[in-house]
Design an enzyme around this catalytic site. Structure first.
Site, PDB file in Angstrom:
ATOM      1  N   ASP A  27       7.379   6.035   0.381  1.00  0.00           N
ATOM      2  CA  ASP A  27       6.269   4.777   0.778  1.00  0.00           C
ATOM      3  C   ASP A  27       5.800   4.421  -1.034  1.00  0.00           C
ATOM      4  O   ASP A  27       6.792   4.330  -1.888  1.00  0.00           O
ATOM      5  CB  ASP A  27       4.689   5.740   1.343  1.00  0.00           C
ATOM      6  CG  ASP A  27       4.132   5.294   1.865  1.00  0.00           C
ATOM      7  OD1 ASP A  27       3.368   6.159   2.707  1.00  0.00           O
ATOM      8  OD2 ASP A  27       3.928   4.140   1.925  1.00  0.00           O
TER       9      ASP A  27
HETATM   10  C1  GLC Z   1       1.765   1.710   2.760  1.00  0.00           C
HETATM   11  C2  GLC Z   1       1.560   2.845   4.276  1.00  0.00           C
HETATM   12  C3  GLC Z   1       2.997   2.473   4.757  1.00  0.00           C
HETATM   13  C4  GLC Z   1       3.769   1.575   4.673  1.00  0.00           C
HETATM   14  C5  GLC Z   1       4.316   1.157   3.099  1.00  0.00           C
HETATM   15  C6  GLC Z   1       4.171  -0.775   3.064  1.00  0.00           C
HETATM   16  O1  GLC Z   1       1.091   2.414   1.549  1.00  0.00           O
HETATM   17  O2  GLC Z   1       1.525   4.420   3.826  1.00  0.00           O
HETATM   18  O3  GLC Z   1       2.677   3.148   5.946  1.00  0.00           O
HETATM   19  O4  GLC Z   1       4.249   1.142   5.585  1.00  0.00           O
HETATM   20  O5  GLC Z   1       3.022   1.160   2.481  1.00  0.00           O
HETATM   21  O6  GLC Z   1       2.823  -1.634   3.253  1.00  0.00           O
END
Ligand code: GLC
Length: 719
Positions: free
Chosen positions: A257
């Site tokens: 993430d």
């Molecule tokens: C965010 C979220 C995740 C998302 C990623 C890219 O922090 O936790 O669900 O896919 O970043 O945007």
């Protein structure tokens, strides 16, 4: 030699680490750190993947730099959070799950994939599969709700929809199952907080939707930001390499993430970026999203002997193989090459209206206040969410604009062109202002019926949007009380349309409104769907996939709890209950009314003696005792009253829908595999256990309304 292996053999270490790096473009801000311009790094081959970019022209401009100007010409993998629609917005997943309809779940994902790939995207960071039982947490809005079986069905349908039959097709996008796992169990419902659940809960509740995504062939997976009992998921070798890759056979890509690898330092498990990068790589994380830990930390980790070049090469190969499966090597500009025909967008709008209509959950309807009389001439729309396009989108709106989503005011005006329909906000969503209530009451005096549109803004759920209170924000409760009291005795129905990304604790509103409709965030067709249901053009069919609390003090609240040794007994002081509140929820999992009512009878379950290879057939007769045609949703649960490990009060095994003409009777047929009765035994290994079980069917998880029958499970050894 296959292309990935040939490329790997030719790559320098910086180029390898570039393939393990995903950097954000500037279209959307979805995390705390923002990248600069990646063009030079793409040209140098030291960034191989991007996120948050939209538009075929922008995407192909960056793709051309990677393919034509970098040394090895490796195409970029570009992703975006397409959770519930890309340009056409569907209801939030928490709402869509309430359709209990895998075919429609798949169709909306397919529509989103068509629109996202036409924008040049090859990956979506979806489906989000976190099982959530705490409405304080804002990300429940993105999830299929509290039940693992629903999560499994939702996972498989979404992976099929996003990826289609062949990832190389121009309209296919790689799905990313997230956030693995148990992120929905954050302490105190606070986003990013520590997670401390028993291994059994991880196995029984939080893991199954991800296992289903892997079985469905999901291309990638994203670990949760959170730790699990002190081990951050981004560094959790046992659950990533162990459960996922070795036990489930997952050979896809694992993407961290946003900045999660860098945040291992804050978790307190890494002293510097090299240690953080080594922990993540050795746990099985292939792509570093936005921490730049792999590029900046792995060379040092190599020198320190914390990682091997073989581990880096294995991760690079998985990334290159995904790019090959996506057809990026043979046709890097395939996605976005042709604009979607207008007819396709129109079909998506129609699908969005169908799904939005079916996602609305009628929570109360006193005295059949709904449907409203179609001959209405004067209607008052009251409340801050009565004419707000941006809030109809919900959180995670993909590439959808702020405007263009049908509001309640617009939808009702379109449905009743000859009526006088006016809107007064009365109060803001979360401010302390209440001067506008007088104007709202004045408008009510001119109307035959009142539609109160209240709840949360789209920004009050989704990521980093936990709430410590579960009532209506701001002075909205005062507005509702004033309106309901003002028109009392005038014979004017007060219909409340509640917008939220979570279950709200609104017992007073539920008791005082003539009808309460949970709209969640219905997407582009919100106003049309709400008008269709309020005016009876579509009877409501949505069901809630979460349990609604009466008060935050009951949280976490969910139907599949084990009874414990002293289950609630109002006649016995020493049992599990509150001094100041009932244990009962405001609304049960599965709750949802329609404009008919149904009578259930004659439950039959066959065969009576079940072996692991059998499937269980469940039949129940249902009569539409109302004066309108309607659709009933059937839930089939089991309960094992005596097992080697205490079992939840109810476990959902199957659902079905039955459409019935007024007065008609028919038989609902459900089936589930006996093998699904397995559960993690004392040693947490799957165990199919002999014994007698209840099979229970009904319109929700309200045990008082379930019909039940025994079945006997036998095993060869009889154990
Ligand atoms: C965010 C979220 C995740 C998302 C990623 C890219 O922090 O936790 O669900 O896919 O970043 O945007």
């Amino acid at each position: 030699m296959p292309k990935p292996e040939a490329l790997l053999a030719a790559m320098t270490l910086p180029e390898k680490l570039g393939q393990l790096t995903m950097t954000a473009s500037s279209y959307a801000v979805t995390g705390p750190v923002i990248a600069g311009d990646s063009t030079e790094a793409i040209r140098a081959g030291t960034i191989g993947n991007l996120l948050n970019m939209v538009g075929a022209d922008h995407v192909n401009e960056m793709q051309r730099i990677a393919v034509n100007e970098s040394r090895l010409g490796i195409p970029l993998l570009i992703g975006l959070d397409v959770l519930h629609g890309h340009r056409t917005v569907f209801p939030i997943p928490l709402a869509e799950a309430g359709l209990f309809d895998p075919l429609l779940w798949e169709r909306s994902a397919r529509a989103a994939a068509l629109e996202a790939s036409a924008d040049g995207l090859a990956m979506t960071f979806a489906p989000m599969l976190d099982v959530t039982r705490d409405p304080r947490w804002g990300r429940g809005a993105e999830s299929p709700g509290e039940d693992p079986w629903v999560g499994e069905c939702f996972a498989a349908a979404k992976v099929r929809g996003f990826q289609g039959e062949d990832l190389a097709r121009p309209d296919a996008i790689a799905a990313v199952a997230k956030h693995y796992c148990a992120q929905g169990a954050v302490t105190a419902g606070r986003d990013y907080a520590t997670v401390d659940v028993a291994e059994r809960s991880v196995r029984e509740v939080h893991f199954p939707p991800f296992a289903a995504a892997v079985r469905a062939g999901v291309a990638a997976l994203m670990p949760a930001f959170t730790d699990l009992a002190g081990v951050p998921m981004t560094a959790n070798a046992r659950l990533l390499r162990g459960w996922l890759r070795e036990e489930m056979g997952f050979d896809g890509v694992i993407i961290s993430d946003y900045n999660a690898i860098g945040e291992l330092l804050r978790h307190g498990v890494a002293a510097d970026l090299a240690e953080a990068a080594a922990l993540a790589l050795n746990a099985g994380v292939d792509i570093d999203m936005m921490a730049d830990a792999y590029r900046r930390g792995l060379p040092t980790a190599l020198q320190r002997g914390l990682v091997t070049l073989a581990a880096i090469d294995a991760a690079v190969l998985r990334v290159l193989r995904l790019k090959e499966r996506l057809g990026l090597f043979e046709a890097p500009y395939r996605r976005g090459a042709t604009a979607l025909p207008v007819t396709v967008h129109a079909a998506h709008q129609a699908l969005a209206r169908e799904i939005a209509t079916r996602s609305l959950v009628l929570l109360t309807n006193r005295g059949a206040a709904l449907p409203l009389a179609p001959a209405l001439k004067r209607l008052a729309i009251i409340g801050p969410l009565g004419d707000s396009s941006i809030d109809m989108r919900g959180p995670w709106w993909g590439a959808a604009a702020e405007e263009g989503h049908t509001t309640v005011l617009a939808g009702l005006r379109a449905a009743l062109p000859n009526a006088v329909i006016q809107h007064v906000a009365g109060v803001s969503v979360d401010g302390e202002d209440h001067e506008g209530i007088a104007a709202a009451l004045a408008l009510c005096d001119t109307a035959e019926a009142i539609v109160l549109c209240v709840g949360e803004t789209a920004a009050m759920s989704g990521e980093a949007a936990s709430r410590a209170y579960l009532g209506l924000p701001g002075r909205q409760a005062a507005l509702c009380d004033a309106v309901i009291s003002h028109v009392a005795g005038q014979g004017k129905p007060v219909i409340v349309v509640l917008f939220s990304g979570r279950a709200l604790a609104v017992p007073e509103l539920a008791a005082r409104a003539d009808a309460l409709l949970a709209a969640w965030f219905p997407g582009s067709a919100a106003g049309h769907a709400i008008a269709d249901v309020l005016l009876g053009r579509h009877a409501p069919t949505g069901r809630s996939t979460v349990t609604w609390p009466r008060t935050i003090g009951q949280v976490p609240i969910y139907y599949a709890q084990r009874s414990g040794g002293r289950p609630e007994n109002p006649q016995d002081h020493y049992t599990s209950k509150y001094l100041d509140e009932s244990n009962a929820p405001l609304f049960h999992f599965g709750h949802g009314l329609t404009y008919s009512h149904f009578e259930w009878s004659n439950l039959r379950v066959t065969p009576q003696l079940i072996g692991v290879a059998d499937s269980v057939e469940v039949l129940v007769d249902i009569r539409n005792a109302g004066d309108r045609d309607g659709e009933e949703t059937v839930f089939c649960f089991t309960h094992d009253p005596v097992a080697s490990v205490a079992r939840p009060a109810l476990e959902l095994r199957a659902t079905a829908h039955l459409s019935l003409k007024a007065g008609a009777t028919s038989t609902a047929k459900l089936r589930f595999p006996a093998a699904s009765l397995s559960f993690p035994g004392l040693d947490l290994a799957p165990r199919f256990e002999a014994g007698d079980l209840w099979v229970l069917v009904g319109p929700s998880a309200d045990q008082a309304r379930l019909l039940k029958a025994w079945i006997r499970v036998s095993t060869p050894a009889g154990h």
